[in-house]
Design an enzyme around this catalytic site. Structure first.
Site, PDB file in Angstrom:
ATOM      1  N   GLU A  58      22.458   6.660  -2.591  1.00 31.61           N
ATOM      2  CA  GLU A  58      22.086   6.926  -1.193  1.00 31.61           C
ATOM      3  C   GLU A  58      21.985   8.429  -0.967  1.00 31.61           C
ATOM      4  O   GLU A  58      22.829   9.193  -1.426  1.00 31.61           O
ATOM      5  CB  GLU A  58      23.134   6.327  -0.255  1.00 31.61           C
ATOM      6  CG  GLU A  58      22.993   4.817  -0.136  1.00 31.61           C
ATOM      7  CD  GLU A  58      24.002   4.203   0.824  1.00 31.61           C
ATOM      8  OE1 GLU A  58      24.851   4.933   1.345  1.00 31.61           O
ATOM      9  OE2 GLU A  58      23.927   2.983   1.041  1.00 31.61           O
ATOM     10  N   ASP A 207      -2.623   4.379   6.532  1.00 33.59           N
ATOM     11  CA  ASP A 207      -1.993   3.421   5.630  1.00 33.59           C
ATOM     12  C   ASP A 207      -3.004   3.110   4.531  1.00 33.59           C
ATOM     13  O   ASP A 207      -3.910   2.303   4.713  1.00 33.59           O
ATOM     14  CB  ASP A 207      -1.593   2.155   6.394  1.00 33.59           C
ATOM     15  CG  ASP A 207      -0.878   1.142   5.501  1.00 33.59           C
ATOM     16  OD1 ASP A 207      -0.868   1.328   4.274  1.00 33.59           O
ATOM     17  OD2 ASP A 207      -0.321   0.168   6.058  1.00 33.59           O
ATOM     18  N   ARG A 242       6.070  -2.403  -7.727  1.00 34.36           N
ATOM     19  CA  ARG A 242       6.090  -2.738  -6.307  1.00 34.36           C
ATOM     20  C   ARG A 242       7.012  -1.766  -5.590  1.00 34.36           C
ATOM     21  O   ARG A 242       8.208  -1.699  -5.873  1.00 34.36           O
ATOM     22  CB  ARG A 242       6.582  -4.171  -6.096  1.00 34.36           C
ATOM     23  CG  ARG A 242       5.813  -5.193  -6.883  1.00 34.36           C
ATOM     24  CD  ARG A 242       6.035  -6.571  -6.361  1.00 34.36           C
ATOM     25  NE  ARG A 242       5.191  -6.792  -5.209  1.00 34.36           N
ATOM     26  CZ  ARG A 242       3.913  -7.173  -5.274  1.00 34.36           C
ATOM     27  NH1 ARG A 242       3.334  -7.382  -6.442  1.00 34.36           N
ATOM     28  NH2 ARG A 242       3.219  -7.345  -4.186  1.00 34.36           N
TER      29      ARG A 242
HETATM   30  C1  LIG Z   1      -0.123  -4.322   1.205  1.00 37.35           C
HETATM   31  C2  LIG Z   1      -0.120  -3.571   2.460  1.00 37.35           C
HETATM   32  C3  LIG Z   1       1.073  -3.295   3.159  1.00 37.35           C
HETATM   33  C4  LIG Z   1       2.400  -3.944   2.848  1.00 37.35           C
HETATM   34  O1  LIG Z   1       2.917  -3.817   1.648  1.00 37.35           O
HETATM   35  P1  LIG Z   1       4.087  -4.782   1.154  1.00 37.35           P
HETATM   36  O2  LIG Z   1       4.532  -4.049  -0.043  1.00 37.35           O
HETATM   37  O3  LIG Z   1       3.467  -6.103   0.903  1.00 37.35           O
HETATM   38  O4  LIG Z   1       5.134  -4.827   2.223  1.00 37.35           O
HETATM   39  C5  LIG Z   1       1.007  -2.490   4.271  1.00 37.35           C
HETATM   40  N1  LIG Z   1      -0.165  -1.997   4.700  1.00 37.35           N
HETATM   41  C6  LIG Z   1      -1.329  -2.270   4.086  1.00 37.35           C
HETATM   42  C7  LIG Z   1      -2.585  -1.699   4.620  1.00 37.35           C
HETATM   43  C8  LIG Z   1      -1.348  -3.074   2.959  1.00 37.35           C
HETATM   44  O5  LIG Z   1      -2.499  -3.354   2.374  1.00 37.35           O
END
Ligand SMILES: *Cc1c(COP(=O)(O)O)cnc(C)c1O
Length: 427
Positions: A58, A207, A242
């Site tokens: 942490e 994102d 991941r």
């Molecule tokens: C895949 C994705 C996420 C989420 O990712 P996880 O690892 O599945 O929680 C968030 N935003 C966008 C645009 C994604 O394509």
């Protein structure tokens, strides 16, 4: 074969080992077209399965709440430096457990419950965590949502309507605006979003979970000079384990770090951090520039081949790794097509299309992409055969012809055997 590859696992837990072995075979023999999936390299796989798993840490490098961080600090610092270099950002946090928690941390950093936040609507191609109702982000915050155009003009149909985004942003003055999504086949105009966010006084988040690898390889424009925060997963086009990263300018560094830890998470997953570091190293090589461009070239070739075969594509094609097929005209619902394709050894996901008259759990489209097949070395030459398989599978689904699906499955397995996937032992 599993016993030699995972000897301890096979001895301790043969049942579980058998599932892993079966998954190795499935991944080797099928054509994976899910655009959010990929194959990690053997090196990333090794780094992600190390004794770093055993360590609690942490805090951040040099500022931990547990002792014994001599090596962990180096691992995390290396991942951070590589992320900063690759994406050209001041600051990187490599600790978010995945993309969804990374986005939650962004809300924690910049908004209070009840605040207005803005993102693309899920059925238009946005992500759950961009303020959609069934997500915590849409119930703890007041989500307002933009979409894409529905016009008779094929040049603009299915594209983001930036004027509508501006109107909504100026009317709602959201604390945070998200751009990016999960089913967007076209280039995102980060500069246009930045201008809108500036006018509305909003924090702008790109994102780029889906397109991070394309950005790293120079095959999609970078948001780095335009946005406040970049959020990304590490396991899609970026080809890491991941996980996720948040990147930002120095002015937001403290807020982001505090939001991830102690705001939202406890100890980082150090084995994942190690895998991310390796993936970032791989993504900085000249071969990754070629990979990213090949992903896009393959997607464009596949889109063209599908159009030739009478498929209707949302926005008429693609600029990136992703193609959204509207199957309405084929008379086959997305789920029926996806399940038939799966039986033919072609793995896709059913997906809503913009303005879908059908329900999200039984929508009109399927979503496909080229990151995985490009990782196996397939080129534009192979895209007409891939389009043929898709066309034949959808036809077979319409007719209920299981024999045809079985034939396609063996053709797929033959080609896959000639193009073994990275990290898979079954070549
Ligand atoms: C895949 C994705 C996420 C989420 O990712 P996880 O690892 O599945 O929680 C968030 N935003 C966008 C645009 C994604 O394509």
């Amino acid at each position: 074969m599993s016993a030699s590859r995972h000897p301890a696992l096979s001895a301790t837990d043969p049942e579980l080992a058998s599932y892993v072995a079966a998954e190795e075979v499935l991944q080797a023999e099928t054509l994976r077209l899910i655009p959010s999936e990929n194959y990690v390299s053997a090196a990333v796989l090794e780094a992600s399965g190390t004794v770093l798993q055993n360590k609690y840490s942490e805090g951040y490098p040099g500022r931990r709440y547990y002792e014994g961080q001599q090596n962990i600090d180096r691992v995390e610092a290396l991942a951070i430096e590589r992320a900063k270099g690759l994406f050209g950002v001041d600051h990187a946090n490599v600790q978010p457990y995945s993309g969804s928690p990374a986005n939650l941390a962004v809300y924690l950093a910049f908004a209070k419950p009840g605040d207005t936040v803005m993102g693309m609507a899920l059925p238009m191609g946005g992500h759950l965590t961009h303020g959609w109702g069934v997500s915590a982000t849409g119930s703890w915050f007041r989500g307002v949502q933009y979409g894409v155009r529905a016009t008779a003009d094929p040049e603009t149909n299915g594209l983001i309507d930036y004027d509508a985004v501006r109107d909504l942003a100026l009317a709602e003055r959201p604390k945070v605006i998200f751009c990016g999504g999960t089913a967007l086949p076209r280039t995102i105009d980060f500069a246009a979003f930045a201008e809108i966010a500036r006018e509305a006084g909003s924090v702008l988040v790109a994102d780029v979970a889906h397109i991070a690898g394309l950005i790293a390889g120079g095959a999609h424009p970078s948001p780095a000079d335009h946005v406040d925060v970049i959020s990304t997963t590490t396991h899609k086009t970026l080809r890491g384990p991941r996980g996720a990263m948040l990147m930002c300018r120095e002015e937001h560094a403290k807020a982001i770090d505090k939001a991830v830890f102690p705001g939202l998470q406890g100890g980082p997953h150090n084995q994942t951090t190690a895998g991310i570091a390796v993936a970032l190293h791989e993504a900085a090589q000249p071969s990754f520039v070629r990979y990213a461009h090949a992903v896009v070239a393959n997607a464009k070739a596949l889109a063209a081949a599908l159009l030739e075969r009478g498929f209707d594509l949302v926005s008429g094609g693609t600029d990136n790794h992703l193609i959204l097929i509207d199957l309405t005209g084929k008379g086959v619902p997305g789920k029926v097509a996806a399940k038939a394709l799966d039986r033919a050894g072609i793995v896709v996901n059913y997906n809503t299309v913009p303005f879908d008259p059908r329900k999200p759990f039984d929508p009109s489209g399927v979503r496909i992409g080229t990151p995985s097949l490009t990782s196996r070395g397939l080129t534009t030459e192979h895209m007409s055969v891939v389009a043929d398989w898709i066309a034949r599978s959808v036809d077979a689904a319409a007719k209920g012809d299981e024999q045809a699906l079985a034939v396609i499955r063996s053709e797929v397995a033959d080609l896959m055997a000639a193009f073994p996937a990275p990290g898979l032992p079954l070549s």
